[in-house]
Design a protein around this motif. Structure first.
Motif, mmCIF file in Angstrom:
data_model
loop_
_atom_site.group_PDB
_atom_site.id
_atom_site.type_symbol
_atom_site.label_atom_id
_atom_site.label_comp_id
_atom_site.label_asym_id
_atom_site.label_seq_id
_atom_site.Cartn_x
_atom_site.Cartn_y
_atom_site.Cartn_z
ATOM 1 N N GLU A 62 -4.330 52.621 63.388
ATOM 2 C CA GLU A 62 -3.224 51.806 63.896
ATOM 3 C C GLU A 62 -2.371 51.340 62.732
ATOM 4 O O GLU A 62 -2.865 51.160 61.619
ATOM 5 C CB GLU A 62 -3.767 50.593 64.642
ATOM 6 N N TRP A 63 -1.092 51.139 63.010
ATOM 7 C CA TRP A 63 -0.186 50.614 62.004
ATOM 8 C C TRP A 63 -0.523 49.146 61.743
ATOM 9 O O TRP A 63 -0.736 48.385 62.684
ATOM 10 C CB TRP A 63 1.266 50.725 62.468
ATOM 11 N N THR A 64 -0.574 48.778 60.474
ATOM 12 C CA THR A 64 -0.741 47.378 60.095
ATOM 13 C C THR A 64 0.504 46.957 59.326
ATOM 14 O O THR A 64 1.126 47.758 58.630
ATOM 15 C CB THR A 64 -1.989 47.165 59.213
ATOM 16 N N TRP A 65 0.878 45.699 59.488
ATOM 17 C CA TRP A 65 2.074 45.178 58.838
ATOM 18 C C TRP A 65 1.686 44.103 57.845
ATOM 19 O O TRP A 65 0.872 43.229 58.137
ATOM 20 C CB TRP A 65 3.029 44.607 59.887
ATOM 21 N N THR A 66 2.287 44.174 56.661
ATOM 22 C CA THR A 66 2.054 43.205 55.599
ATOM 23 C C THR A 66 3.382 42.594 55.213
ATOM 24 O O THR A 66 4.396 43.287 55.135
ATOM 25 C CB THR A 66 1.434 43.898 54.364
ATOM 26 N N GLU A 67 3.358 41.309 54.973
ATOM 27 C CA GLU A 67 4.558 40.604 54.528
ATOM 28 C C GLU A 67 4.461 40.393 53.028
ATOM 29 O O GLU A 67 3.442 39.956 52.509
ATOM 30 C CB GLU A 67 4.643 39.259 55.256
ATOM 31 N N ASP A 68 5.518 40.722 52.324
ATOM 32 C CA ASP A 68 5.586 40.550 50.880
ATOM 33 C C ASP A 68 6.903 39.849 50.567
ATOM 34 O O ASP A 68 7.713 39.607 51.463
ATOM 35 C CB ASP A 68 5.508 41.920 50.185
ATOM 36 N N SER A 69 7.128 39.521 49.317
ATOM 37 C CA SER A 69 8.401 38.906 48.952
ATOM 38 C C SER A 69 9.087 39.759 47.894
ATOM 39 O O SER A 69 8.428 40.437 47.100
ATOM 40 C CB SER A 69 8.199 37.481 48.433
ATOM 41 N N GLU A 70 10.410 39.725 47.915
ATOM 42 C CA GLU A 70 11.160 40.512 46.936
ATOM 43 C C GLU A 70 10.937 39.984 45.530
ATOM 44 O O GLU A 70 10.912 40.741 44.574
ATOM 45 C CB GLU A 70 12.660 40.492 47.275
ATOM 46 N N THR A 71 10.795 38.661 45.407
ATOM 47 C CA THR A 71 10.556 38.031 44.113
ATOM 48 C C THR A 71 9.187 37.356 44.148
ATOM 49 O O THR A 71 9.019 36.337 44.825
ATOM 50 C CB THR A 71 11.647 36.981 43.800
#
Length: 95
Positions: A62-71
């Motif tokens: 299954e697709w998993t989603w991760t949140e990251d930051s540009e900085t």
């Protein structure tokens, strides 16, 4: 190129792109550009893109989603979303 890999999808230069991570190699990673930011590519579009690149999701993956930051370390930085799924080289034969 046989085996299992991780495919990831993220926005680059305002457009979604899907790529297969090839570790321990100097080969260029297979990549597919969707040519848009919105809407987010559907499950079917992502599967079709993987097929074009010669891969398919592992059974049950299954697709998993991760949140990251540009900085990094800046809580006010814009958010980057990265989707990932485990894939295998496509054989063209139903198992």
């Amino acid at each position: 190129m046989a085996g299992e890999f991780t495919a990831q999808m993220s926005v680059s230069r305002g457009r979604w792109r899907l790529y297969v991570v090839l570790l321990n190699t100097t080969e260029r990673w297979p990549e597919f550009g969707f040519g848009r930011a919105l809407p987010v590519p559907t499950f079917t579009e992502r599967t079709d893109a993987l097929s074009v690149l010669g891969f398919e999701p592992l059974p049950g993956a299954e697709w998993t989603w991760t949140e990251d930051s540009e900085t990094p370390d800046d809580p006010a930085s814009p958010v980057c979303l990265i989707a990932a799924i485990r894939v295998r080289s496509w054989t063209g034969v139903d198992a």
